[in-house]
Scaffold this motif. Structure first.
Motif, PDB file in Angstrom:
ATOM      1  N   THR A 163       0.855  -1.184   0.000  1.00  0.00           N
ATOM      2  CA  THR A 163       0.000   0.000   0.000  1.00  0.00           C
ATOM      3  C   THR A 163       0.893   1.237   0.000  1.00  0.00           C
ATOM      4  N   GLU A 164       0.277   2.386  -0.282  1.00  0.00           N
ATOM      5  CA  GLU A 164       1.036   3.632  -0.268  1.00  0.00           C
ATOM      6  C   GLU A 164       1.515   3.969   1.140  1.00  0.00           C
ATOM      7  N   GLY A 165       0.707   3.625   2.152  1.00  0.00           N
ATOM      8  CA  GLY A 165       1.130   3.861   3.527  1.00  0.00           C
ATOM      9  C   GLY A 165       2.372   3.075   3.898  1.00  0.00           C
ATOM     10  N   ALA A 166       2.463   1.832   3.419  1.00  0.00           N
ATOM     11  CA  ALA A 166       3.656   1.026   3.683  1.00  0.00           C
ATOM     12  C   ALA A 166       4.884   1.633   3.023  1.00  0.00           C
ATOM     13  N   VAL A 167       4.708   2.177   1.815  1.00  0.00           N
ATOM     14  CA  VAL A 167       5.828   2.827   1.123  1.00  0.00           C
ATOM     15  C   VAL A 167       6.297   4.048   1.898  1.00  0.00           C
ATOM     16  N   VAL A 168       5.353   4.869   2.364  1.00  0.00           N
ATOM     17  CA  VAL A 168       5.711   6.069   3.134  1.00  0.00           C
ATOM     18  C   VAL A 168       6.431   5.674   4.418  1.00  0.00           C
ATOM     19  N   LEU A 169       5.919   4.666   5.120  1.00  0.00           N
ATOM     20  CA  LEU A 169       6.525   4.237   6.378  1.00  0.00           C
ATOM     21  C   LEU A 169       7.939   3.713   6.167  1.00  0.00           C
ATOM     22  N   ALA A 170       8.123   2.864   5.165  1.00  0.00           N
ATOM     23  CA  ALA A 170       9.448   2.290   4.926  1.00  0.00           C
ATOM     24  C   ALA A 170      10.434   3.343   4.436  1.00  0.00           C
ATOM     25  N   MET A 171      10.001   4.247   3.555  1.00  0.00           N
ATOM     26  CA  MET A 171      10.891   5.284   3.059  1.00  0.00           C
ATOM     27  C   MET A 171      11.265   6.268   4.161  1.00  0.00           C
ATOM     28  N   THR A 172      10.330   6.576   5.047  1.00  0.00           N
ATOM     29  CA  THR A 172      10.647   7.453   6.181  1.00  0.00           C
ATOM     30  C   THR A 172      11.709   6.829   7.065  1.00  0.00           C
ATOM     31  N   HIS A 173      11.590   5.528   7.301  1.00  0.00           N
ATOM     32  CA  HIS A 173      12.587   4.833   8.119  1.00  0.00           C
ATOM     33  C   HIS A 173      13.961   4.851   7.462  1.00  0.00           C
ATOM     34  N   VAL A 174      14.007   4.659   6.149  1.00  0.00           N
ATOM     35  CA  VAL A 174      15.293   4.605   5.449  1.00  0.00           C
ATOM     36  C   VAL A 174      15.942   5.981   5.358  1.00  0.00           C
ATOM     37  N   LEU A 175      15.148   7.032   5.137  1.00  0.00           N
ATOM     38  CA  LEU A 175      15.691   8.375   4.912  1.00  0.00           C
ATOM     39  C   LEU A 175      15.859   9.192   6.186  1.00  0.00           C
ATOM     40  N   MET A 176      15.432   8.673   7.312  1.00  0.00           N
ATOM     41  CA  MET A 176      15.518   9.452   8.555  1.00  0.00           C
ATOM     42  C   MET A 176      16.933   9.946   8.871  1.00  0.00           C
ATOM     43  N   PRO A 177      17.986   9.124   8.734  1.00  0.00           N
ATOM     44  CA  PRO A 177      19.338   9.645   9.042  1.00  0.00           C
ATOM     45  C   PRO A 177      19.742  10.837   8.197  1.00  0.00           C
ATOM     46  N   PHE A 178      19.261  10.917   6.959  1.00  0.00           N
ATOM     47  CA  PHE A 178      19.634  12.028   6.090  1.00  0.00           C
ATOM     48  C   PHE A 178      18.958  13.333   6.509  1.00  0.00           C
ATOM     49  N   MET A 179      17.935  13.252   7.322  1.00  0.00           N
ATOM     50  CA  MET A 179      17.327  14.449   7.899  1.00  0.00           C
ATOM     51  C   MET A 179      17.980  14.800   9.240  1.00  0.00           C
ATOM     52  N   ILE A 180      18.307  13.786  10.017  1.00  0.00           N
ATOM     53  CA  ILE A 180      18.846  14.032  11.355  1.00  0.00           C
ATOM     54  C   ILE A 180      20.257  14.617  11.287  1.00  0.00           C
ATOM     55  N   LEU A 181      21.095  14.088  10.413  1.00  0.00           N
ATOM     56  CA  LEU A 181      22.501  14.504  10.386  1.00  0.00           C
ATOM     57  C   LEU A 181      22.691  15.986  10.059  1.00  0.00           C
ATOM     58  N   PRO A 182      22.067  16.556   9.008  1.00  0.00           N
ATOM     59  CA  PRO A 182      22.262  17.995   8.768  1.00  0.00           C
ATOM     60  C   PRO A 182      21.695  18.871   9.885  1.00  0.00           C
ATOM     61  N   ILE A 183      20.535  18.491  10.422  1.00  0.00           N
ATOM     62  CA  ILE A 183      19.953  19.284  11.508  1.00  0.00           C
ATOM     63  C   ILE A 183      20.825  19.195  12.753  1.00  0.00           C
ATOM     64  N   HIS A 184      21.334  18.017  13.043  1.00  0.00           N
ATOM     65  CA  HIS A 184      22.227  17.860  14.198  1.00  0.00           C
ATOM     66  C   HIS A 184      23.477  18.711  14.043  1.00  0.00           C
ATOM     67  N   SER A 185      24.056  18.724  12.829  1.00  0.00           N
ATOM     68  CA  SER A 185      25.244  19.543  12.590  1.00  0.00           C
ATOM     69  C   SER A 185      24.937  21.029  12.771  1.00  0.00           C
ATOM     70  N   ALA A 186      23.774  21.480  12.279  1.00  0.00           N
ATOM     71  CA  ALA A 186      23.407  22.890  12.431  1.00  0.00           C
ATOM     72  C   ALA A 186      23.156  23.246  13.887  1.00  0.00           C
ATOM     73  N   LEU A 187      22.522  22.365  14.630  1.00  0.00           N
ATOM     74  CA  LEU A 187      22.254  22.640  16.047  1.00  0.00           C
ATOM     75  C   LEU A 187      23.543  22.650  16.862  1.00  0.00           C
ATOM     76  N   ARG A 188      24.481  21.796  16.513  1.00  0.00           N
ATOM     77  CA  ARG A 188      25.751  21.769  17.242  1.00  0.00           C
ATOM     78  C   ARG A 188      26.570  23.032  16.986  1.00  0.00           C
ATOM     79  N   SER A 189      26.334  23.691  15.836  1.00  0.00           N
ATOM     80  CA  SER A 189      27.088  24.901  15.510  1.00  0.00           C
ATOM     81  C   SER A 189      26.493  26.158  16.151  1.00  0.00           C
ATOM     82  N   VAL A 190      25.319  26.052  16.761  1.00  0.00           N
ATOM     83  CA  VAL A 190      24.703  27.209  17.422  1.00  0.00           C
ATOM     84  C   VAL A 190      25.378  27.401  18.780  1.00  0.00           C
ATOM     85  N   PRO A 191      26.027  28.532  19.031  1.00  0.00           N
ATOM     86  CA  PRO A 191      26.676  28.740  20.335  1.00  0.00           C
ATOM     87  C   PRO A 191      25.660  28.714  21.466  1.00  0.00           C
TER      88      PRO A 191
END
Length: 299
Positions: A163-191
């Motif tokens: 189903t389309e919901g299964a595709v969204v769920l699986a793709m979200t799980h696979v792509l989650m690190p690519f969202m976390i890493l840039p945001i984590h880097s930006a947050l770590r650079s905030v004094p």
């Protein structure tokens, strides 16, 4: 359209490199330094793209393949479904990834190392393995259905797989690190002194976050959203495994035209249309969010 955008981007990048390096090196040395990169870019990206556009325009009827894309409602529906799924996955990754990145960025000691390990370990696992796990979880005889039936919550297995919901769920799980890493880097650079200054001036935790922390992390948010959106548009393995005919996406359709039907001109036309639409959406997204000075620092 796609070739003109690529050419203009390459020209602007080349002029920017010459202007920025002219303060330190001579123009001849600058050109000699960036020439290998330009050759690699031309051989690995520009030439294949031009070749793809050439294949998509056969000599007898150059635009017949593109007319075929837009004349058949099925292909337009698949294109719209692809962008809709990519947008939903990007939003889901942001809603889950930002709090996760914020929590990891504020960890200290061993907990910070554990959080970083949790971010990097999924990247070391094959996408095929991570996608196949969802078949085991969401299948009619999978873990979730069996658990719900043993608890007496359902009498018959639920249709969760293909189903389309299964595709969204699986793709979200696979792509989650690519969202976390840039945001984590930006947050770590905030004094940390910025947040302390806001608190000393009377701002509460919520006001400090919305007026100080979040605006300064927007470069990471923008980078993560663009990466997840572009990767989601071109996903092939995950939709092919957990999606069905009702969740057909452009990458799967292009693969069918290339491998099964051997219709290379039409597959090339689908690829060019997908690339052009992606470039336009990225440019619109960048222009819409250019109100923030921090976003411009991404480029």
């Amino acid at each position: 359209m796609a070739s003109s955008v690529i050419t203009q981007s390459a020209r602007s990048s080349f002029r920017w490199l010459l202007a920025s390096s002219s303060r330190y090196y001579s123009p001849l040395l600058t050109v000699s330094l960036i020439l290998p990169l330009l050759v690699l870019l031309a051989a690995g990206f520009v030439f294949p793209m031009l070749r793809l556009i050439d294949i998509s325009m056969p000599g007898d009827a150059p635009f017949s393949t593109y007319l075929r894309v837009f004349e058949n409602p099925l292909y337009v529906e698949v294109l719209l479904r692809t962008f809709r799924t990519a947008a939903i996955v990007t939003i889901a990754c942001f809603l889950i990834g930002y709090p996760t990145a914020y929590m990891i960025a504020h960890m200290r000691g061993w907990s910070a190392k554990l959080g970083m390990a949790c971010m990097f370990v999924p990247l070391w696992t094959s996408i095929l393995v991570r996608s196949y796990v969802w078949i085991v979880l969401l299948g009619r005889n999978g873990i979730i259905n069996n658990s719900l039936m043993e608890l007496g919550l359902i009498s018959t297995p639920l249709k969760m797989l293909y189903t389309e919901g299964a595709v969204v769920l699986a793709m979200t799980h696979v792509l989650m690190p690519f969202m976390i890493l840039p945001i984590h880097s930006a947050l770590r650079s905030v004094p940390g002194t910025y947040e302390q200054a806001a608190r000393n001036l009377g701002a509460g935790p919520i006001a400090t976050f919305w007026r100080v922390t979040f605006p300064l992390s927007l470069p990471g948010v923008f980078a993560g959203c663009v990466i997840c959106f572009i990767l989601a548009i071109g996903f092939y393995i995950t939709p092919a495994l957990v999606g069905g005919p009702s969740a057909l996406m452009m990458a799967t359709l292009i693969g069918q035209q290339t491998i099964v039907l051997l219709d290379w001109p039409f597959a090339a036309a689908l690829s060019v249309v997908l690339l052009t639409a992606t470039l336009l959406l990225v440019l619109i997204f960048r222009r819409a969010l250019s109100f923030s000075k921090g976003l411009n620092s991404v480029y």
